[in-house]
Design a protein around this motif. Structure first.
Motif, PDB file in Angstrom:
ATOM      1  N   ILE A  30       0.873  -1.178   0.000  1.00 22.88           N
ATOM      2  CA  ILE A  30       0.000   0.000   0.000  1.00 22.88           C
ATOM      3  C   ILE A  30       0.906   1.223   0.000  1.00 22.88           C
ATOM      4  O   ILE A  30       1.826   1.322   0.818  1.00 22.88           O
ATOM      5  N   ARG A  31       0.643   2.146  -0.910  1.00 19.29           N
ATOM      6  CA  ARG A  31       1.427   3.384  -0.944  1.00 19.29           C
ATOM      7  C   ARG A  31       0.483   4.573  -0.846  1.00 19.29           C
ATOM      8  O   ARG A  31      -0.522   4.638  -1.539  1.00 19.29           O
ATOM      9  N   VAL A  32       0.835   5.507   0.030  1.00 18.99           N
ATOM     10  CA  VAL A  32       0.137   6.786   0.143  1.00 18.99           C
ATOM     11  C   VAL A  32       1.154   7.846  -0.244  1.00 18.99           C
ATOM     12  O   VAL A  32       2.214   7.954   0.380  1.00 18.99           O
ATOM     13  N   GLN A  33       0.825   8.607  -1.288  1.00 14.16           N
ATOM     14  CA  GLN A  33       1.769   9.592  -1.817  1.00 14.16           C
ATOM     15  C   GLN A  33       1.052  10.906  -2.065  1.00 14.16           C
ATOM     16  O   GLN A  33      -0.091  10.927  -2.517  1.00 14.16           O
ATOM     17  N   ASP A  34       1.728  11.998  -1.747  1.00 14.47           N
ATOM     18  CA  ASP A  34       1.144  13.318  -1.991  1.00 14.47           C
ATOM     19  C   ASP A  34       2.064  14.136  -2.884  1.00 14.47           C
ATOM     20  O   ASP A  34       3.182  13.722  -3.178  1.00 14.47           O
ATOM     21  N   THR A  35       1.567  15.274  -3.320  1.00 14.72           N
ATOM     22  CA  THR A  35       2.363  16.168  -4.171  1.00 14.72           C
ATOM     23  C   THR A  35       2.748  17.439  -3.410  1.00 14.72           C
ATOM     24  O   THR A  35       2.898  18.498  -4.000  1.00 14.72           O
ATOM     25  N   GLU A  89       7.989  13.271  -5.740  1.00 11.12           N
ATOM     26  CA  GLU A  89       7.059  14.364  -6.061  1.00 11.12           C
ATOM     27  C   GLU A  89       6.416  14.942  -4.807  1.00 11.12           C
ATOM     28  O   GLU A  89       5.525  15.754  -4.882  1.00 11.12           O
ATOM     29  N   GLY A  90       6.768  14.535  -3.662  1.00  6.71           N
ATOM     30  CA  GLY A  90       6.196  14.862  -2.362  1.00  6.71           C
ATOM     31  C   GLY A  90       6.555  13.709  -1.445  1.00  6.71           C
ATOM     32  O   GLY A  90       7.468  12.941  -1.735  1.00  6.71           O
ATOM     33  N   ALA A  91       5.822  13.548  -0.377  1.00  2.00           N
ATOM     34  CA  ALA A  91       6.094  12.445   0.544  1.00  2.00           C
ATOM     35  C   ALA A  91       5.396  11.183   0.056  1.00  2.00           C
ATOM     36  O   ALA A  91       4.274  11.234  -0.438  1.00  2.00           O
ATOM     37  N   ALA A  92       6.058  10.053   0.206  1.00  2.00           N
ATOM     38  CA  ALA A  92       5.481   8.756  -0.150  1.00  2.00           C
ATOM     39  C   ALA A  92       5.760   7.777   0.980  1.00  2.00           C
ATOM     40  O   ALA A  92       6.896   7.642   1.426  1.00  2.00           O
ATOM     41  N   PHE A  93       4.717   7.116   1.430  1.00  2.00           N
ATOM     42  CA  PHE A  93       4.833   6.103   2.475  1.00  2.00           C
ATOM     43  C   PHE A  93       4.389   4.772   1.886  1.00  2.00           C
ATOM     44  O   PHE A  93       3.314   4.688   1.280  1.00  2.00           O
ATOM     45  N   THR A  94       5.225   3.758   2.039  1.00  2.00           N
ATOM     46  CA  THR A  94       4.923   2.439   1.498  1.00  2.00           C
ATOM     47  C   THR A  94       4.827   1.440   2.645  1.00  2.00           C
ATOM     48  O   THR A  94       5.736   1.341   3.468  1.00  2.00           O
ATOM     49  N   ILE A  95       3.718   0.720   2.666  1.00  2.00           N
ATOM     50  CA  ILE A  95       3.476  -0.320   3.669  1.00  2.00           C
ATOM     51  C   ILE A  95       3.559  -1.664   2.967  1.00  2.00           C
ATOM     52  O   ILE A  95       2.973  -1.854   1.896  1.00  2.00           O
ATOM     53  N   ARG A  96       4.293  -2.589   3.570  1.00  2.00           N
ATOM     54  CA  ARG A  96       4.381  -3.962   3.066  1.00  2.00           C
ATOM     55  C   ARG A  96       3.842  -4.879   4.144  1.00  2.00           C
ATOM     56  O   ARG A  96       4.366  -4.897   5.277  1.00  2.00           O
ATOM     57  N   LEU A  97       2.795  -5.618   3.828  1.00  2.26           N
ATOM     58  CA  LEU A  97       2.181  -6.547   4.774  1.00  2.26           C
ATOM     59  C   LEU A  97       2.237  -7.952   4.214  1.00  2.26           C
ATOM     60  O   LEU A  97       2.031  -8.142   3.007  1.00  2.26           O
ATOM     61  N   PRO A  98       2.479  -8.946   5.076  1.00  2.00           N
ATOM     62  CA  PRO A  98       2.476 -10.322   4.564  1.00  2.00           C
ATOM     63  C   PRO A  98       1.048 -10.770   4.262  1.00  2.00           C
ATOM     64  O   PRO A  98       0.109 -10.386   4.955  1.00  2.00           O
ATOM     65  N   LYS A  99       0.923 -11.563   3.212  1.00  2.00           N
ATOM     66  CA  LYS A  99      -0.377 -12.161   2.894  1.00  2.00           C
ATOM     67  C   LYS A  99      -0.645 -13.284   3.870  1.00  2.00           C
ATOM     68  O   LYS A  99       0.276 -13.987   4.278  1.00  2.00           O
ATOM     69  N   ARG A 100      -1.889 -13.467   4.179  1.00  3.17           N
ATOM     70  CA  ARG A 100      -2.268 -14.627   4.996  1.00  3.17           C
ATOM     71  C   ARG A 100      -2.275 -15.834   4.083  1.00  3.17           C
ATOM     72  O   ARG A 100      -2.759 -15.789   2.964  1.00  3.17           O
ATOM     73  N   GLN A 101      -1.747 -16.908   4.565  1.00  7.40           N
ATOM     74  CA  GLN A 101      -1.697 -18.153   3.756  1.00  7.40           C
ATOM     75  C   GLN A 101      -2.909 -18.996   3.959  1.00  7.40           C
ATOM     76  O   GLN A 101      -3.561 -19.027   4.889  1.00  7.40           O
TER      77      GLN A 101
END
Length: 101
Positions: A30-35, A89-101
């Motif tokens: 999931i990425r939240v990015q602004d300008t 281009e502004g701030a970007a936050f990236t979330i990496r979550l494991p998938k449930r198996q």
């Protein structure tokens, strides 16, 4: 909500906030990015530290407590994930979550 709230707060009028999601075989991204103006390079290593506020001149009424991104990091970690911050281009936050198996 904190990532979205921050993105909206720091994005200028007519700017843009984007939320993107993707997945691979083991993770959801999931990425939240602004300008907005982004995060000063010298502040990037500290944005997830408790009580850290990049803009020291903000008062407690208009600025945050410095806990929001710390809470986000703790919530992501509680789900086995990681979060990172960078400038794109502004701030970007990236979330990496494991998938449930």
């Amino acid at each position: 909500m904190n990532l979205l709230s921050n993105a909206l707060k720091f994005t200028p009028q007519h700017g843009e906030v984007r939320i993107e999601g993707s997945e691979d075989s083991g993770h959801v991204w999931i990425r939240v990015q602004d300008t907005g103006t982004g995060i000063p390079q010298e502040d990037l290593p500290y944005v997830f530290e408790r009580f850290y506020r990049g803009d020291k001149s903000r008062n407690w009424k208009t600025g945050g407590s410095g806990l929001g991104l710390t809470i986000v990091k703790e919530l992501v970690a509680a789900h086995g994930g990681e979060i990172s911050a960078e400038n794109r281009e502004g701030a970007a936050f990236t979330i990496r979550l494991p998938k449930r198996q």
